[in-house]
Scaffold this motif. Structure first.
Motif, PDB file in Angstrom:
ATOM      1  N   GLU A 164       0.954  -1.094  -0.023  1.00 49.84           N
ATOM      2  CA  GLU A 164      -0.123  -0.108  -0.080  1.00 49.84           C
ATOM      3  C   GLU A 164       0.877   1.049   0.020  1.00 49.84           C
ATOM      4  O   GLU A 164       1.645   1.340   0.796  1.00 49.84           O
ATOM      5  CB  GLU A 164      -0.726   0.039   1.172  1.00 49.84           C
ATOM      6  N   GLN A 203      -3.423   0.331  -3.265  1.00 52.05           N
ATOM      7  CA  GLN A 203      -3.099  -1.121  -3.267  1.00 52.05           C
ATOM      8  C   GLN A 203      -2.570  -1.580  -4.703  1.00 52.05           C
ATOM      9  O   GLN A 203      -3.139  -1.767  -5.628  1.00 52.05           O
ATOM     10  CB  GLN A 203      -4.346  -1.731  -3.004  1.00 52.05           C
ATOM     11  N   ASP A 208      -6.467  -8.015   0.896  1.00 52.10           N
ATOM     12  CA  ASP A 208      -5.657  -7.320   1.235  1.00 52.10           C
ATOM     13  C   ASP A 208      -5.418  -7.710   2.703  1.00 52.10           C
ATOM     14  O   ASP A 208      -6.224  -8.489   3.321  1.00 52.10           O
ATOM     15  CB  ASP A 208      -5.375  -5.883   1.211  1.00 52.10           C
ATOM     16  N   GLU A 234      -5.679  -5.959   5.383  1.00 52.50           N
ATOM     17  CA  GLU A 234      -6.783  -5.369   6.301  1.00 52.50           C
ATOM     18  C   GLU A 234      -8.106  -6.487   6.358  1.00 52.50           C
ATOM     19  O   GLU A 234      -8.679  -6.637   7.201  1.00 52.50           O
ATOM     20  CB  GLU A 234      -7.062  -3.710   5.919  1.00 52.50           C
ATOM     21  N   GLN A 235      -8.284  -6.825   5.133  1.00 54.58           N
ATOM     22  CA  GLN A 235      -9.412  -7.441   4.853  1.00 54.58           C
ATOM     23  C   GLN A 235      -9.223  -8.744   5.399  1.00 54.58           C
ATOM     24  O   GLN A 235     -10.370  -9.722   6.130  1.00 54.58           O
ATOM     25  CB  GLN A 235      -9.954  -7.876   3.410  1.00 54.58           C
ATOM     26  N   VAL A 276      -7.434  -9.705   8.045  1.00 51.23           N
ATOM     27  CA  VAL A 276      -7.570  -9.487   9.488  1.00 51.23           C
ATOM     28  C   VAL A 276      -8.965  -9.559  10.163  1.00 51.23           C
ATOM     29  O   VAL A 276      -9.385 -10.251  11.008  1.00 51.23           O
ATOM     30  CB  VAL A 276      -6.930  -8.177   9.924  1.00 51.23           C
ATOM     31  N   ASN A 277      -9.618  -8.807   9.182  1.00 51.56           N
ATOM     32  CA  ASN A 277     -11.206  -8.998   9.606  1.00 51.56           C
ATOM     33  C   ASN A 277     -12.072 -10.147   9.170  1.00 51.56           C
ATOM     34  O   ASN A 277     -13.226 -10.025   9.595  1.00 51.56           O
ATOM     35  CB  ASN A 277     -11.625  -7.763   8.997  1.00 51.56           C
ATOM     36  N   GLU A 316      -1.076  -9.612   1.142  1.00 53.44           N
ATOM     37  CA  GLU A 316      -2.268  -9.731   0.130  1.00 53.44           C
ATOM     38  C   GLU A 316      -2.216 -11.033  -0.306  1.00 53.44           C
ATOM     39  O   GLU A 316      -1.136 -11.866  -0.029  1.00 53.44           O
ATOM     40  CB  GLU A 316      -2.357  -8.950  -1.074  1.00 53.44           C
ATOM     41  N   SER A 357       3.067  -5.960  15.706  1.00 54.23           N
ATOM     42  CA  SER A 357       1.719  -6.213  16.118  1.00 54.23           C
ATOM     43  C   SER A 357       2.056  -7.487  16.920  1.00 54.23           C
ATOM     44  O   SER A 357       2.924  -8.282  16.932  1.00 54.23           O
ATOM     45  CB  SER A 357       0.856  -6.613  14.853  1.00 54.23           C
TER      46      SER A 357
END
Length: 691
Positions: free
Chosen positions: A71, A90, A133, A135-136, A138-139, A196, A230
């Protein structure tokens, strides 16, 4: 060997290869005057935080190739105009992101920042790609490359299985790549390491020439000029019976300013049940299993009221007999039967000894529905895994990048068959796996419109399966797995064959004092022998014609393997007008070794004359007593031939071998070395070019 490497050199110099899962993408677009809509030639476009950038042509168009996946903020500048930045762009592996800029005239104006939105349709996609990606990922409510892929349209997977069937294809037709490395074995990664994940189904790009159903390509994160990290911890303890625990740590940052950076992620996973399902599993309690192991068989009789009762028979009963009186009725005294070997079998008051049936039945056959429960957490499904992923990135020069990385996955678990799990959960298979992947990627930007990339990677995967009841300090231990004298088989020894023998139980004097008139009183007494012996176990014996009996079905087999893969890749990309020409080449060599061994088979050749329960070498003819062995290395070819299956090892599985002699194998020349089998070494190479 020289011929092989000579072919490799020629291929790399002259032949583009079939497959290179590149980990760079492309930016393109146009820079215009926001007021007039006219193109701005000579405008500067840069990828913020990198050394990548370009200027627009006479029509205001630009492109930047070879942008690492990730990113970025992309910025456009032109003299006399306010700069404009599109943030959060992205960049995906192998695809072009179109970013257009409209600059406002006036040097006093503040810069404009626009948030990037990924287009719904990827214009330059071949096939049906789905890019997820970091973020997706992780969710999402799932973890792992296969689990993320399962939720995509066109993908089918059986519950509890990691096998993917894409558009009706077989599971083996899905190929995984991590950082351009073709995965051999597990695709496990720390989730924190994933930048990703792309999945392609349907029509597949030319650079994936040997793919059939689908491609899953994962690109991992890299370091940056600033430190980041993290930590994640997950547990289900106290909330369910599955025992799910996970800890994940990731850290990245600079090593030498902007010249060298690193990224490292580790993840530890522990599961009490590695494949939980909502329907659960039929279970007998630990106490009930222990009782069945102690008393695997029972005999029936009638009580004083004519009701059938069942008398448990201890597994400790040896090859012996039950004493009988002059009527041939088993003697019951002091509340039970005392067998010839001293084993005591309790008998309830009121049982009619004359009605006893000595053809024993399995005690487990007498259970009813109330003796079982359905538990969601299954037995013997524990699993542990440690995954480590990292890389170092070197900005060697302004136009040269080098990335060195690797991945380690160590795991161990256990599994038990549906047949064994209810009454013999201890009769399971343990497995250990180790995966190591190393790679180096060299990227050289020859100009703003041309770059090439070289990659070499090496994969090493090994593992073994064994029976955890015996442990495994060495392969030679398998020789004792089939020995029924082992305490592991205490319950199995409890299964008996029944017969009768005629014995004298008294003397009939016919009412005279003359001994010459005496005749013996004979009666049949029940005698018992072991049903199973060294190397022979209850494979076909079942409870209710469904599941394995208490004590199990004998030892699990031993299996080991060692596979390696060496790959060389080269690819080049150049932009000529509207055409992005890409070509590449690959050479791949695999080495595959495996060895399996049946413990029950070789156990029949062991010379154990002093054994209490099954003495002697049962598999050795009386005419060839010299064939009996006391150690693993004494086994001969005739004994091993039916107990082993192997490639890339010697006949004992103790050494890896690289050659074989077919003439010696067929004609038995040269001793046991004649039976060496070379490993499978498939070679794959090819090339592609696409516009």
């Amino acid at each position: 060997m020289l011929r092989k490497w000579g072919m490799l050199v020629l291929m790399l110099l002259a032949t583009p290869a079939l497959l290179f899962a590149q980990n760079t993408g492309k930016l393109s677009g146009i820079v215009t005057d926001a007021g007039t809509g006219d193109p701005l030639p000579g405008a500067q476009v840069i990828v913020v935080g990198t050394q990548l950038g370009t200027v627009t042509d006479v029509d205001g168009n630009y492109f930047i190739i070879g942008v690492p996946v990730g990113e970025y903020d992309v910025q456009a500048r032109f003299v006399g105009f306010a700069e404009s930045t599109v943030s959060g762009v992205q960049v995906s592996s192998g695809y072009t992101q179109e970013i257009n800029f409209a600059l406002n005239e006036g040097v006093e104006l503040e810069g404009i920042v626009v948030e990037y939105e990924r287009p719904l349709i990827q214009k330059d996609a071949v096939g049906v790609p789905k890019i997820v990606d970091a973020e997706q990922i992780v969710n999402l409510p799932v973890r792992g490359a296969a689990a993320v892929a399962k939720i995509q349209a066109g993908v089918v997977s059986e519950e509890g299985s990691g096998t993917l069937n894409v558009r009706g294809g077989r599971g083996a037709e899905v190929t995984y790549y991590i950082d351009g490395v073709k995965v051999v074995g597990t695709a496990a990664l720390p989730q924190a390491a994933v930048q990703e994940q792309e999945m392609i189904i349907g029509s597949i790009s030319a650079r994936y020439g040997d793919a059939m159903s689908g491609i899953i390509s994962v690109t991992t994160k890299s370091g940056s000029s600033k430190f980041f990290g993290s930590f994640e911890g997950i547990t289900s303890e106290g909330m369910d019976d599955y025992g799910y625990n996970l800890t994940s740590v990731a850290l990245g940052g600079p090593v030498m300013g902007e010249s060298v950076n690193f990224f490292l992620a580790g993840e530890y996973l522990s599961q009490g049940d590695s494949s939980p399902r909502s329907v659960g599993e039929l279970r007998a309690s630990d106490a009930l299993i222990a009782e069945l192991q102690a008393n695997p068989v029972s005999m029936s009789a009638l009580d004083a009221d004519g009701n059938t009762v069942y008398i448990p028979v201890p597994a400790s009963l040896g090859e012996t007999y039950f004493p009988v009186d002059e009527t041939g009725t088993v003697v019951v005294a002091d509340g039970g039967i005392t067998a010839g070997d001293g084993t005591f079998i309790p008998v309830a008051d009121g049982v009619d000894a004359s009605t006893m049936n000595f053809n024993f039945m399995e005690s487990a056959d007498l259970l009813g529905a109330d003796d079982f429960t359905t538990d969601r957490a299954k037995r013997t499904r524990e699993y542990e895994r440690f995954a480590l992923n990292g890389n170092l990135n070197f900005n060697v020069m302004d136009n040269v990048r080098m990335r060195v990385g690797g991945r380690y996955v160590g795991s161990n678990g256990e599994s038990v068959s549906t047949r064994n799990v209810i009454f013999a959960p201890e009769n399971n298979t343990a497995n250990e796996r180790t995966d190591v992947q190393l790679f180096t990627t060299w990227t050289h930007y020859l100009s703003n419109s041309t770059f090439y990339q070289l990659q070499v990677d090496y994969t090493d995967r090994s593992g073994k399966n064994y029976d955890p009841r015996f442990g495994l300090s060495s392969r030679a231990d398998v020789l004792g797995w089939g020995d029924i004298d082992n305490d592991v088989y205490a319950t199995t020894r409890g299964y008996k064959n029944t017969s009768t023998e005629s014995v004298q139980v008294g003397v009939d004097d016919h009412g005279t004092a003359d001994p010459a008139d005496d005749t013996p009183i004979m009666a049949n007494r029940p005698t018992f022998t072991y049903r199973w012996e060294d190397g022979k176990f209850p494979n076909s014996e079942t409870v209710g014609r469904l599941v394995a009996p208490p004590g199990g079905t004998g030892p699990a087999g031993y299996y080991q393997f060692h596979n390696t893969q060496l790959r060389f890749n080269v690819m080049a990309t150049t932009q000529i007008g509207l055409h992005q020409i890409e070509f590449g080449g690959e050479f791949e060599q695999r080495t595959q070794r495996s060895y399996s061994l049946s413990g029950r088979t070789i156990g029949r050749y062991v010379n154990d004359d002093g054994a209490l329960y099954s003495p002697g070498a049962e598999g050795v003819s009386n005419d060839s007593p010299e064939d009996a062995v006391t150690s693993f290395d004494q086994l001969n070819w005739n004994q091993l031939e039916g107990a082993t299956g192997y490639v890339g090892y010697n006949v004992f599985g103790s050494e890896e071998v690289d050659s074989e002699d077919l003439d010696a194998y067929v004609n038995d020349i040269g001793g046991l070395e004649a039976y060496n089998v070379a490993p499978h070494e498939p070679i794959y190479y090819g090339g592609y070019i696409q516009d």
